[in-house]
Design an enzyme around this catalytic site. Sequence first.
Site, mmCIF file in Angstrom:
data_model
loop_
_atom_site.group_PDB
_atom_site.id
_atom_site.type_symbol
_atom_site.label_atom_id
_atom_site.label_comp_id
_atom_site.label_asym_id
_atom_site.label_seq_id
_atom_site.Cartn_x
_atom_site.Cartn_y
_atom_site.Cartn_z
ATOM 1 N N GLY A 200 -4.532 -4.875 7.480
ATOM 2 C CA GLY A 200 -5.631 -4.327 7.636
ATOM 3 C C GLY A 200 -6.719 -4.887 8.350
ATOM 4 O O GLY A 200 -7.067 -3.969 9.242
ATOM 5 N N THR B 149 0.034 1.309 7.462
ATOM 6 C CA THR B 149 0.298 0.439 6.936
ATOM 7 C C THR B 149 0.675 -1.280 6.805
ATOM 8 O O THR B 149 1.086 -0.938 8.434
ATOM 9 C CB THR B 149 1.358 0.738 5.687
ATOM 10 O OG1 THR B 149 1.587 -0.873 4.390
ATOM 11 C CG2 THR B 149 2.472 0.496 6.176
ATOM 12 N N GLY B 150 0.158 -2.251 6.538
ATOM 13 C CA GLY B 150 0.294 -3.024 6.932
ATOM 14 C C GLY B 150 -1.566 -4.287 7.120
ATOM 15 O O GLY B 150 -2.222 -4.020 6.056
ATOM 16 N N ARG C 9 -13.842 -7.560 -0.041
ATOM 17 C CA ARG C 9 -13.204 -7.500 1.168
ATOM 18 C C ARG C 9 -12.280 -6.301 1.308
ATOM 19 O O ARG C 9 -12.262 -5.204 0.952
ATOM 20 C CB ARG C 9 -11.502 -8.394 1.198
ATOM 21 C CG ARG C 9 -10.828 -7.802 2.897
ATOM 22 C CD ARG C 9 -9.415 -6.975 2.855
ATOM 23 N NE ARG C 9 -8.353 -7.162 3.509
ATOM 24 C CZ ARG C 9 -7.901 -6.677 3.436
ATOM 25 N NH1 ARG C 9 -7.562 -5.417 2.719
ATOM 26 N NH2 ARG C 9 -6.686 -7.075 4.405
ATOM 27 N N VAL C 10 -12.277 -5.600 2.327
ATOM 28 C CA VAL C 10 -11.753 -4.293 2.962
ATOM 29 C C VAL C 10 -10.883 -4.333 4.027
ATOM 30 O O VAL C 10 -10.634 -4.756 5.479
ATOM 31 C CB VAL C 10 -13.253 -3.373 3.134
ATOM 32 C CG1 VAL C 10 -12.951 -1.681 3.330
ATOM 33 C CG2 VAL C 10 -14.534 -3.743 2.359
ATOM 34 N N GLY C 11 -10.003 -3.541 3.782
ATOM 35 C CA GLY C 11 -8.924 -3.248 4.664
ATOM 36 C C GLY C 11 -8.908 -2.006 5.266
ATOM 37 O O GLY C 11 -9.462 -1.219 5.974
ATOM 38 N N ASP C 12 -7.697 -1.494 6.390
ATOM 39 C CA ASP C 12 -7.844 -0.153 6.581
ATOM 40 C C ASP C 12 -7.367 0.622 6.536
ATOM 41 O O ASP C 12 -7.917 2.309 6.578
ATOM 42 C CB ASP C 12 -6.462 -0.723 7.879
ATOM 43 C CG ASP C 12 -5.510 -0.796 7.627
ATOM 44 O OD1 ASP C 12 -5.320 -1.741 6.456
ATOM 45 O OD2 ASP C 12 -4.547 0.643 7.465
ATOM 46 N N THR D 140 0.744 -0.922 0.476
ATOM 47 C CA THR D 140 0.074 -0.392 0.592
ATOM 48 C C THR D 140 1.152 1.662 -0.062
ATOM 49 O O THR D 140 2.024 1.163 0.527
ATOM 50 C CB THR D 140 -0.934 0.011 1.308
ATOM 51 O OG1 THR D 140 -1.803 -1.071 1.300
ATOM 52 C CG2 THR D 140 -1.583 1.302 1.889
HETATM 53 N N1 ASP Z 1 -3.182 -2.080 5.013
HETATM 54 C C1 ASP Z 1 -3.542 -2.574 3.343
HETATM 55 C C2 ASP Z 1 -4.929 -3.017 3.781
HETATM 56 O O1 ASP Z 1 -4.783 -4.158 4.321
HETATM 57 C C3 ASP Z 1 -2.175 -3.527 3.266
HETATM 58 C C4 ASP Z 1 -1.102 -2.765 2.910
HETATM 59 O O2 ASP Z 1 -0.949 -2.234 3.756
HETATM 60 O O3 ASP Z 1 -0.124 -3.617 2.161
HETATM 61 O O4 ASP Z 1 -5.288 -3.645 3.253
#
Ligand code: ASP
Length: 276
Positions: A212, A209-210, A187-190, A160
């Site tokens: 979600g 980032t990481g 799917r929805v992330g953070d 991300t």
């Molecule tokens: N945080 C993002 C998600 O979970 C992925 C990422 O940060 O690389 O969609």
Amino acid sequence: MDVLIAHGGASHREDLRKIVEKYAFNAIEEENALNAVIKAVMLMEDDPEFNAGTGSNMRVDGSIQMDAAVMVPGDFGAVINIEYVKNPVLVARDVMLRSPHMILAGDGALKFARKLGYEYYDPSTEEAIKRRERVLQKLKNGEIPSYYHPQFLAEFLGDTVGAVARINGEFAAAVSTGGTSLTLRGRVGDSPIIGAGIYCGKKGAVVATGIGEEIMRRMLSFRIYNRIGEKCLEEICREEIEKFGDIPVGVIAISDEDVCAISNRSMPYAIVKTQR
Ligand code: ASP
């Protein structure tokens, strides 16, 4: 002193730092914080090295659904699971500035974008197709244990992109992602969730980032924002990241006096400053 921090994703290649820095220097030239963070994110969306816009991850079913958000003190805009646009972060900005809503999702987000003149664009790349094939092969071989297994989390993370800035004393934040790979359609992330992957207020701005799901569970960006002023930003971010244990996570954060970019994985980032 104006400051912009940009990142290219937790678990992404450290050698991309130079590219992130180039984009950050380019973006800080913008006349206000919102335009600057949007510019930084757009440049990374257009670069297939990053998992946002062109080069976004594919879902298990082969579709590409992107999330993006922007925030300034008191206002927020996001798109969730948008398809077939080049720059989701621009649509998120328009949700904030040109609609009565804060978040538009799926089909409705796309219709909104088309109404505003965003043209059809296919963000898929050869590399994203190969990445998905590798994931499916692993699935077939039974090599992927479970979504929450740390090994899986480390291997299939997103890259991300995000940026925070303080320009003329004003804060802004922006984020964009194709999501983690091996996820279901929908799917929805953070990233597009206010307080989870992004937060910005009068005290500063934070982008995460990481994984979600874990970031949402902890409301990471708001949690860090809330603690601004308690001690130095670096210490606050480190403490919050330590709570993730082995789960990949990274943050960039900015306040009136302080900046921080930190991750428990490699994370290409740049902190650039300029005196106007
Ligand atoms: N945080 C993002 C998600 O979970 C992925 C990422 O940060 O690389 O969609």
